[in-house]
Design an enzyme around this catalytic site. Structure first.
Site, short mmCIF file in Angstrom:
data_model
loop_
_atom_site.label_atom_id
_atom_site.label_comp_id
_atom_site.label_asym_id
_atom_site.label_seq_id
_atom_site.Cartn_x
_atom_site.Cartn_y
_atom_site.Cartn_z
N GLU A 104 31.04 40.75 31.99
CA GLU A 104 32.07 41.78 32.10
C GLU A 104 32.11 42.66 30.86
OE1 GLU A 104 35.47 40.21 35.02
OE2 GLU A 104 35.19 38.91 33.29
N GLU A 144 32.71 32.62 38.10
CA GLU A 144 34.13 32.28 38.02
C GLU A 144 34.67 31.54 39.24
OE1 GLU A 144 33.73 35.71 35.07
OE2 GLU A 144 32.82 35.11 36.98
#
Length: 259
Positions: A120, A140
């Site tokens: 990210e 995740e």
């Protein structure tokens, strides 16, 4: 693995970053090799401090990783203890939004893994240069959470919805060649060529007009529906600058006065 020469840290207060700066650019190396450069709150705070400097004195930013890895994600030990209030604070997302909004272009230089929060962070940059060892992934959901610091929308903007779904919903890991093919990487070079490739890109960017770069980036990030008015305003500002006149005069002089 020994990192290529990077110069001494110019901010001795940093514990998780090594920083090198000039009037043209700032380079930082994520430096928590014992935990694969996992992004903890101390690193977040130090990256905010870098952003403070770049907001005050805009320069090109490049972000590198230590010891053959970019960042293996957020620090799971800290992440495991976070609750609802921490999620609503947006600890990582606010930082990555800030990096994305920095005045001058940003470059992620990625050797090895960029996973979870590390991916990210790279998605938030304007350019990404990688090697055959580069690996992008967002694991995740396998940890019972979402990629909540920008991947759910930034990755779709970068590679399109189908590939983003494979990464975010099915755990696909993109290697360096695949990342180049889907335009997640700007350039793919061997690991020992990454620093030179970053320097070449910095040099290309640095040849452009500083204010023109900043306003172009702002216009590109402007909300949908604000064009073309915002472009016209930005152009109006640039048309009145000395730099515009000087650059166009030099161009015409090289062309012998011909447009």
């Amino acid at each position: 693995m020994t990192d290529p020469p990077f110069g001494p840290a110019t901010a001795p207060g940093f514990n998780t970053l090594i920083m090198r700066e000039s009037d043209r650019d700032v380079s930082i190396r994520l430096n928590r090799p014992d935990v694969r450069n996992a992004i903890d709150e101390e690193m977040v705070d130090e990256l905010h401090a870098v952003c403070d400097q770049l907001d005050e004195h805009p320069r090109i930013l490049s972000i590198h990783g230590a010891s053959g890895i970019f960042a293996a994600g957020a620090d799971i030990r800290q992440l495991r203890e976070r609750g609802r209030a921490d999620a609503l604070r947006g600890i990582n997302s606010k930082l990555f939004d800030r990096i994305a909004a920095l005045p001058m272009p940003t470059i992620a230089v990625i050797d090895g893994h960029a996973l979870g929060g590390g991916a990210e962070l790279a998605y938030a940059c304007d350019f990404r240069i990688g090697s055959p060892k580069t690996r992008f992934g967002n694991p995740e959901t396998g940890l019972g959470i979402i990629a909540g610091a920008g991947a759910t929308w930034r990755l779709m903007e970068l590679v399109g919805r189908p590939v983003a779904k494979e990464v975010l919903l099915a755990g696909r890991i993109l290697d360096g060649r695949e990342s180049l093919d889907v335009h997640l990487l700007t350039e793919l070079v061997e690991s020992d060529e990454l620093e030179d490739a970053a320097e070449r890109l910095i040099e290309k960017i640095a040849k452009q007009g500083d204010l023109a770069l900043q306003l172009t980036k702002n216009v590109m990030h402007a909300p949908e529906g604000s064009h073309p008015v915002i472009e016209q305003i930005a152009q109006a500002v640039l048309f009145e600058t000395d730099e515009k006149h000087e650059r166009m005069t030099r161009f015409l002089d090289k062309k012998g006065g011909k447009s």
